[in-house]
Design an enzyme around this catalytic site. Structure first.
Site, PDB file in Angstrom:
ATOM      1  N   ASP A 340       0.856  -1.177   0.000  1.00 59.35           N
ATOM      2  CA  ASP A 340       0.000   0.000   0.000  1.00 59.35           C
ATOM      3  C   ASP A 340       0.894   1.229   0.000  1.00 59.35           C
ATOM      4  O   ASP A 340       2.121   1.123   0.024  1.00 59.35           O
ATOM      5  CB  ASP A 340      -0.998  -0.022   1.161  1.00 59.35           C
ATOM      6  CG  ASP A 340      -0.317  -0.033   2.511  1.00 59.35           C
ATOM      7  OD1 ASP A 340       0.927  -0.024   2.547  1.00 59.35           O
ATOM      8  OD2 ASP A 340      -1.025  -0.039   3.528  1.00 59.35           O
ATOM      9  N   ASP A 643      -3.439  -3.752   6.488  1.00 55.69           N
ATOM     10  CA  ASP A 643      -3.575  -3.299   7.875  1.00 55.69           C
ATOM     11  C   ASP A 643      -4.973  -3.491   8.449  1.00 55.69           C
ATOM     12  O   ASP A 643      -5.139  -3.675   9.638  1.00 55.69           O
ATOM     13  CB  ASP A 643      -3.111  -1.848   8.038  1.00 55.69           C
ATOM     14  CG  ASP A 643      -3.681  -0.941   6.962  1.00 55.69           C
ATOM     15  OD1 ASP A 643      -4.672  -1.333   6.316  1.00 55.69           O
ATOM     16  OD2 ASP A 643      -3.149   0.166   6.767  1.00 55.69           O
ATOM     17  N   ASP A 647      -8.420  -6.866   5.209  1.00 57.08           N
ATOM     18  CA  ASP A 647      -7.239  -7.303   4.457  1.00 57.08           C
ATOM     19  C   ASP A 647      -6.840  -8.730   4.815  1.00 57.08           C
ATOM     20  O   ASP A 647      -6.012  -9.334   4.138  1.00 57.08           O
ATOM     21  CB  ASP A 647      -6.034  -6.388   4.745  1.00 57.08           C
ATOM     22  CG  ASP A 647      -6.198  -5.015   4.130  1.00 57.08           C
ATOM     23  OD1 ASP A 647      -6.946  -4.907   3.146  1.00 57.08           O
ATOM     24  OD2 ASP A 647      -5.587  -4.060   4.628  1.00 57.08           O
TER      25      ASP A 647
HETATM   26  P1  ATP Z   1      -3.371   3.320   1.213  1.00 57.51           P
HETATM   27  O1  ATP Z   1      -4.337   2.275   0.823  1.00 57.51           O
HETATM   28  O2  ATP Z   1      -2.191   3.382   0.336  1.00 57.51           O
HETATM   29  O3  ATP Z   1      -3.012   3.337   2.650  1.00 57.51           O
HETATM   30  P2  ATP Z   1      -5.256   5.461   1.631  1.00 57.51           P
HETATM   31  O4  ATP Z   1      -4.899   5.747   3.022  1.00 57.51           O
HETATM   32  O5  ATP Z   1      -5.573   6.623   0.766  1.00 57.51           O
HETATM   33  O6  ATP Z   1      -4.116   4.696   0.874  1.00 57.51           O
HETATM   34  P3  ATP Z   1      -7.760   4.449   2.489  1.00 57.51           P
HETATM   35  O7  ATP Z   1      -7.448   4.588   3.914  1.00 57.51           O
HETATM   36  O8  ATP Z   1      -8.522   3.285   1.992  1.00 57.51           O
HETATM   37  O9  ATP Z   1      -6.471   4.477   1.599  1.00 57.51           O
HETATM   38  O10 ATP Z   1      -8.534   5.781   2.097  1.00 57.51           O
HETATM   39  C1  ATP Z   1      -9.186   5.914   0.860  1.00 57.51           C
HETATM   40  C2  ATP Z   1      -9.625   7.351   0.680  1.00 57.51           C
HETATM   41  O11 ATP Z   1     -10.605   7.698   1.644  1.00 57.51           O
HETATM   42  C3  ATP Z   1      -8.525   8.360   0.868  1.00 57.51           C
HETATM   43  O12 ATP Z   1      -7.818   8.581  -0.305  1.00 57.51           O
HETATM   44  C4  ATP Z   1      -9.276   9.598   1.313  1.00 57.51           C
HETATM   45  O13 ATP Z   1      -9.770  10.294   0.187  1.00 57.51           O
HETATM   46  C5  ATP Z   1     -10.434   9.032   2.075  1.00 57.51           C
HETATM   47  N1  ATP Z   1     -10.153   9.036   3.519  1.00 57.51           N
HETATM   48  C6  ATP Z   1      -9.163   8.408   4.155  1.00 57.51           C
HETATM   49  N2  ATP Z   1      -9.206   8.605   5.478  1.00 57.51           N
HETATM   50  C7  ATP Z   1     -10.272   9.394   5.703  1.00 57.51           C
HETATM   51  C8  ATP Z   1     -10.888   9.954   6.871  1.00 57.51           C
HETATM   52  N3  ATP Z   1     -10.405   9.735   8.087  1.00 57.51           N
HETATM   53  N4  ATP Z   1     -11.971  10.702   6.712  1.00 57.51           N
HETATM   54  C9  ATP Z   1     -12.475  10.915   5.497  1.00 57.51           C
HETATM   55  N5  ATP Z   1     -11.964  10.430   4.374  1.00 57.51           N
HETATM   56  C10 ATP Z   1     -10.877   9.671   4.448  1.00 57.51           C
END
Ligand code: ATP
Length: 911
Positions: A340, A643, A647
Site C-alpha cells: 500500500d 492493515d 485485508d
Molecule cells: P493506502 O491504501 O495506500 O493506505 P489510503 O490511506 O488513501 O491509501 P484508504 O485509507 O482506503 O487508503 O482511504 C481511501 C480514501 O478515503 C482516501 O484517499 C481519502 O480520500 C479518504 N479518507 C481516508 N481517510 C479518511 C478519513 N479519516 N476521513 C475521510 N476520508 C478519508
C-alpha cells in the site's frame, strides 16, 4: 452503588450474570463511569487481579529437551556400537564413541534452546494493545494492563482484550470462532439478554480473544486473564512454535533416508571386510562404525534450524518480525511485492497545503503539524478577514475529525489520523482555534470513516443549530452533493469543475479530500442511508502533501535490481497514486487501474492486466485478494501488505502476508506471516534480502556437510573395497566428525549476505532441496577428498614413515581440506578468492581457531597420541598437508569458474 476506590473487587459479587444486567448497573457495580477508571484506581486493581494474560503453557522441562536429543537414529546406532565395543573390550573406542554422543547431544541442546529463546523473544515484540478510556482520556495500553472496571473501546480489526459487558455499540459485529467455533460474525449490542442465554447468544458481551469484524463499541471489563471465558475453557498461550519449516522437514526426511541407506551400506561393508578382506571382527566392526558416523549427516537439520533462527533475529533487527517461521524461506523467493502507499511508501506525515473553494484557492505555509505559518490566497493580497466559505470549510475539517495536536518539547505531534491532524494545523494557521470550535459545537452523532464507503460524517449542535459535516474522497463526496457553496451563497454543483480541480491537485502527488455540509436528516439521527441519498453542499477541496520516504526510493531500486516487481495497491486517488509511483521510480510512466476497472474484468482480463500494471488505485480489500490470486497464477511468489480487518483474507492468501505493526489491526497481524515494526517498505526489502541470505546459508550448510561426510566415508569404503590399509582409524574419523561438524559446519549458519545477493533474480519456489548442481558438487568434492587422503597416505608411506604417522597426516589433511573447502563454499555465487573471502568472519575465524587448537592437541599432546593413536608431525609434513588443502581450494574455485563460463556461454548463445 459506587464503590469506594481500592475495595477488593473480588469481594463484590455480581447480583446476576453480567449479560443479564442492565449495563448501567454493571458499570456502577464495578465502580466505573463514563470517564472510565482513574489511573490510580487501575493500578490498585492491577496489583490485586494481576496482569490480563492467559496462563502460559508450561515449557518443556530442560531434562526432557536434553533427553530428546538422544532420540535420533544415529545416536541409537552409536550407543549400540559403544555397547559392542565394550563387549569386545575396545575400551578406548567405546569411550570415544560415547564422547561423540555426549558432545552431539550437548550441542544440540544448547543450540536448540537458543533458537527457541530467540523465537520466543520475537513473539513478545508484537504484544496486543487495547484502547481504553481512563480519567476521561482515550489511551492505548498493552492489553495485559487491563483491569475489571476499565472502559474499553472497540474498533474493526481489534481482538477483544478481555471479557466486556458492552455499554455502547454501533453496527458492532464480532467473530467468535476462537470461543464458539462459529466463523460467521454475530451482532452485538448493549441490551441485556436472558440470564440463561448460552455463550454464543450473549449479545451484550464481547469475549476476550474474539475479533471485531465491523462497527464500533465500548464496554466495561468484567473479567481478565484466566477469569475470562477463554481462560476458563483452559486455553493456554502456546509459546513454543515448531522450529521446523518445510525445508528442514524435507532435510529431516532426507537425513533419515540417508541413515538407512548408510546402515545398509555399512552392513555390506562389514561383510566384505570380515569375509573377503581378512579384517578381524572388532576391527571390521569399528571400521564400519567409522564409516557410518562419517556418512550420516546427523547434525544437518540442527545446523539448518540455527541458520533460520539467526535469519529471524537479523530480520527483527531490521524491523521485520517473523510470525511464522516458514516465511523466512519464502521471503527469499519473493518475486512481487504488493504494497500500500500511505505510510509504507510515503511518510504519512501530512501537511495540508491548499484549500480550493468556489471562491478561489488559498495555500498554507510551513511543514509538519506546527500550527504556525501563513494562510493566504494563491494570488493577490489577502483580504482583511477570512472569507466565510473558507472559514466554513475549515470548520468542517476540524469538526469532522477525531485527531488532536499536542506538543512534545519543540515538536508538534498528532494523536490520531495524520491527515486529520494536518486539517487541524491548517485551521489553526487560518486563525481558528480547534479546541474552542469543538467546545462551541459538541458532537452528537457520527458515521465513522470506512475504507468501503470512503467518507466520514458528523452531527454537531452549534450556536446556529445542528449541522452535518462530511469529509472524504472527492469523487465519493461529489456523488453526495448537489450544490456548492459560493461567495454569494449556495448554487448548483459544477461537478466537472471539481473533478478537474481534484485531478490538478492530485497530479503533483497530493492527497485530496473533499469537505461538505448538509442539513441534519429528518429524525435527528445520523443514519448512513439518509446521508448516502445525497443533498449535501460542497465546501471545498483540500490538497495534502505526503512525501515519499527517501529510503523507499532506494528500496524500490533494489527490488528492480533483484528482479522483484513492486506493485502499489492503494485506496487513494488514481492520479495521486500515479504521481507518487513516478516519484518513487516504480515506473517512469506508471500504468494505473482503479478498483472500478477491476470490477469490470474477468479472470482472463485480470491475468493480462496484472502483468503490466504498476498501480492499482481506489481498491477495496476484495480487489487485493483477486490481485494476489492473479499474480500467484503466474507462478510468482507474492508478498502483500495490509492493515485492516478486511485485508486478512488477502494476507492469508499471499505467500508472505505483511501486516503493519503501527497502523495494523490485530486481525491483520494475526493473518500475516510477518509484521513490520516500522510500517516501512524498506523493511520488507531488507527482510527479502535476509531471506535470500538465509536460503543461501542453508544451501551452504548442506553443500559443505554432504560432500565432506561422503568424502570421509568414501575414503574408508575405498580402503576396504580395494583391500588397502585403512588410511584413518575409525576412532580418528569419529574425532574429525566431532570437531569439524561442530566448529566448522556451524559457522556457515552465521554467514553474512554475499555481495550481489540483490542483483540476482528470485529463486524459483519449486527448486529442489538437492538440485543437480549440488549432487554434482557432492560427487566432485568427495572424489577430491578421497584423492587427497590417499595421496597423502601413499606419499607418507613412500617416504618410509610409520603407519601411525601416515594416518596422523591423513587425519590432519582431512580437516585441512574441510577448512579450505569451507572458505570456497562461503561464496556459492562468486569466487572466494577475494580479500573479504580470505579474511573471513568472526564466526569462521573462531571456528578455525578452535579446529587448529584441537588438531595441534591431537597431533602433539602425548595423552591424545595415546588415545587416538596419533604421532607428532614435522614442519615439512605440516607444509605438505597445507599444500593438499590449497589444492582442494584451487580445484573448487576452478570448477566454479568453468561452471560460470559455461553458464554465461550458454546464456550468450541463448541471447
Ligand atoms: P493506502 O491504501 O495506500 O493506505 P489510503 O490511506 O488513501 O491509501 P484508504 O485509507 O482506503 O487508503 O482511504 C481511501 C480514501 O478515503 C482516501 O484517499 C481519502 O480520500 C479518504 N479518507 C481516508 N481517510 C479518511 C478519513 N479519516 N476521513 C475521510 N476520508 C478519508
Amino acid at each position: 452503588m459506587a464503590r469506594p476506590p481500592g475495595t477488593r473487587l473480588a469481594e463484590i459479587r455480581p447480583p446476576g450474570p453480567w449479560h443479564a444486567l442492565p449495563h448501567e448497573q454493571v458499570a456502577a457495580h464495578l465502580g466505573s463511569g463514563p470517564d472510565g477508571l482513574s489511573d490510580a484506581e487501575a493500578a490498585v486493581r492491577l496489583a490485586h487481579h494481576g496482569a490480563n494474560r492467559l496462563p502460559e503453557g508450561r515449557p518443556r522441562p530442560a531434562w526432557l529437551r536434553l533427553l530428546a536429543q538422544f532420540h535420533n537414529l544415529l545416536i541409537y546406532v552409536l550407543l549400540g556400537a559403544a555397547a559392542i565395543a565394550l563387549a569386545l573390550h575396545e575400551f578406548v573406542d567405546a569411550a570415544v564413541i560415547l564422547a561423540v554422543v555426549l558432545v552431539n547431544a550437548a550441542i544440540g541442546f544448547v543450540q536448540e534452546g537458543r533458537a527457541e529463546r530467540s523465537l520466543n523473544a520475537l513473539r513478545e515484540m508484537v504484544t496486543p494493545q487495547a484502547s481504553v478510556r481512563r480519567d476521561g482520556r482515550r489511551l492505548t495500553l498493552p492489553a495485559s494492563d487491563l483491569v475489571p472496571g476499565d472502559l474499553v473501546l472497540l474498533d474493526p480489526g481489534d481482538r477483544v482484550p478481555a471479557d466486556l459487558r458492552l455499554t455502547r455499540s454501533r453496527g458492532l459485529r464480532i467473530q467468535e470462532a476462537a470461543l464458539t467455533g462459529e466463523s460467521a460474525a454475530v451482532e452485538k449490542g448493549a441490551a441485556p439478554v436472558a440470564a440463561e442465554a448460552l455463550l454464543g447468544d450473549r449479545s451484550a458481551m464481547a469475549h476476550s480473544g474474539t475479533l471485531v469484524a465491523a462497527g464500533q463499541g465500548q464496554g466495561v471489563v468484567v473479567a481478565t486473564g484466566a477469569a475470562t471465558e477463554l481462560g476458563r475453557v483452559g486455553t493456554m498461550l502456546h509459546r513454543v512454535e515448531s522450529l521446523k519449516t518445510p525445508l528442514i522437514r524435507q532435510m529431516d526426511g532426507l537425513a533419515r533416508q540417508l541413515t538407512l541407506f548408510v546402515l545398509l551400506l555399512a552392513a555390506a561393508t562389514f561383510a566384505i571386510a570380515f569375509l573377503l578382506r581378512g579384517y578381524g571382527l572388532a576391527e571390521a566392526f569399528m571400521a564400519v562404525v567409522g564409516l557410518a558416523v562419517a556418512a550420516i549427516p546427523e547434525g544437518l537439520p540442527a545446523v539448518m534450524t540455527i541458520a533460520l533462527a539467526i535469519g529471524v533475529q537479523r530480520m527483527a533487527a531490521r524491523h521485520a518480525i517473523i510470525r511464522r517461521l516458514p516465511a523466512v524461506e519464502t521471503l527469499g523467493a519473493v518475486g512481487v511485492i504488493c504494497t500500500d502507499k500511505t505510510g509504507t511508501l510515503t511518510r504519512n506525515e501530512m501537511t495540508a497545503r491548499s484549500l480550493v473553494t468556489a471562491a478561489g484557492e488559498w495555500v498554507a505555509d510551513g511543514a509538519g503539524y506546527a500550527p504556525e505559518g501563513a494562510f493566504r490566497p494563491v494570488s493577490g493580497d489577502p483580504p482583511a478577514a477570512l472569507p466565510p466559505v473558507f472559514r466554513r470549510a475549515l470548520q468542517a475539517g476540524l469538526l469532522c475529525n477525531d485527531a488532536r495536536l499536542g506538543r512534545r518539547g519543540e515538536d508538534w505531534l498528532v494523536d490520531g489520523d495524520p491527515m486529520e491532524g494536518a486539517l487541524l494545523a491548517m485551521a489553526a494557521k487560518a486563525g481558528l482555534d480547534p479546541a474552542a470550535e469543538r467546545l462551541a459545537a459538541p458532537r452528537r452523532d457520527e458515521i465513522p470513516f470506512d475504507a468501503q464507503h470512503r467518507f466520514m460524517a458528523v452531527l454537531h449542535h452549534g450556536g446556529s443549530g445542528p449541522s452535518v459535516f462530511l469529509k472524504g474522497a472527492p469523487e465519493r463526496l461529489l456523488e453526495l452533493c448537489d450544490r456548492e457553496r459560493g461567495p454569494e451563497g449556495d448554487r448548483p454543483l459544477d461537478a466537472a469543475f471539481w473533478h478537474g480541480e481534484a485531478e490538478r491537485l492530485a497530479a503533483s502527488g497530493q492527497r485530496v479530500l473533499a469537505l461538505a455540509e448538509r442539513a441534519p436528516p429528518a429524525g435527528g439521527a445520523l443514519d448512513f442511508a439518509a446521508v448516502d441519498r445525497g443533498g449535501a453542499v460542497l465546501l471545498g477541496l483540500v490538497g495534502l502533501i505526503d512525501p515519499p520516504r527517501p529510503e523507499a526510493v532506494a528500496a524500490v531500486a533494489d527490488c528492480h535490481a533483484a528482479g522483484i516487481r513492486v506493485v502499489m495497491i492503494t485506496g487513494d486517488h488514481a492520479v495521486t497514486a500515479a504521481a507518487i509511483a513516478a516519484q518513487l521510480g516504480l515506473a517512469p510512466a506508471p500504468l494505473v487501474l482503479t478498483g472500478r476497472d477491476l470490477a469490470g474484468m474477468d479472470d482472463a482480463a485480470l491475468a493480462t492486466a496484472v502483468r503490466e500494471t504498476d498501480v492499482f488505485a481506489r481498491t477495496t480489500p476484495e480487489d487485493k485478494l483477486r490481485l494476489v490470486a492473479a499474480l500467484q497464477a503466474q507462478g510468482r511468489t507474492v508478498a502483500m501488505t495490509g492493515d485492516g480487518v478486511n485485508d486478512a483474507p488477502a494476507l492469508k492468501r499471499a505467500d508472505v502476508g505483511v501486516a503493519m505493526g503501527l497502523r495494523g489491526t490485530e486481525a491483520a497481524k494475526e493473518a500475516a506471516e510477518m509484521v513490520l515494526a516500522d510500517d516501512n517498505f524498506a523493511s520488507i526489502v531488507a527482510a527479502v534480502r535476509e531471506g535470500r541470505t538465509v536460503y543461501d546459508n542453508l544451501r551452504k550448510v548442506i553443500g559443505w556437510t554432504l560432500p565432506t561426510s561422503s568424502g570421509e566415508a568414501l575414503t574408508i569404503l575405498v580402503a576396504i573395497g580395494f583391500g588397502f590399509a585403512l588410511p584413518v582409524t575409525p576412532v580418528q574419523i569419529l574425532w574429525v566428525n566431532m570437531i569439524t561438524a561442530v566448529a566448522l559446519g556451524l559457522t556457515l549458519a552465521f554467514e553474512p549476505t554475499e555481495p550481489g545477493t540483490m542483483a540476482r533474480p528470485p529463486r524459483a519456489r519449486s527448486e529442489p532441496l538437492l538440485p543437480p548442481l549440488l549432487l554434482w558438487q557432492i560427487a566432485y568434492v568427495s572424489l577430491l577428498f578421497v584423492a587427497g587422503a590417499f595421496g597423502i597416505f601413499f606419499w607418507a608411506e613412500g617416504r618410509g614413515l610409520d603407519i601411525d604417522t601416515a594416518r596422523t597426516m591423513v587425519v590432519n589433511a582431512l580437516v585441512v581440506m574441510e577448512v579450505f573447502y569451507l572458505f570456497s563454499i562461503r561464496y556459492v555465487h562468486g569466487t572466494a578468492l577475494t580479500l573479504r573471502g580470505v579474511v573471513g568472519t568472526p564466526a569462521v575465524l573462531l571456528g578455525l581457531a578452535a579446529v587448529v587448537a584441537a588438531q595441534f592437541a591431537m597431533t602433539y599432546l602425548p595423552a591424545m597420541n595415546l588415545l587416538l593413536g596419533t604421532r607428532p608431525l614435522s614442519l615439512a609434513d605440516g607444509a605438505a598437508i597445507i599444500v593438499v588443502g590449497v589444492a582442494v581450494l584451487g580445484l573448487c574455485e576452478a570448477e566454479k569458474a568453468v561452471r560460470r563460463g559455461l553458464l554465461s556461454g550458454a546464456r550468450g548463445r541463448a541471447g
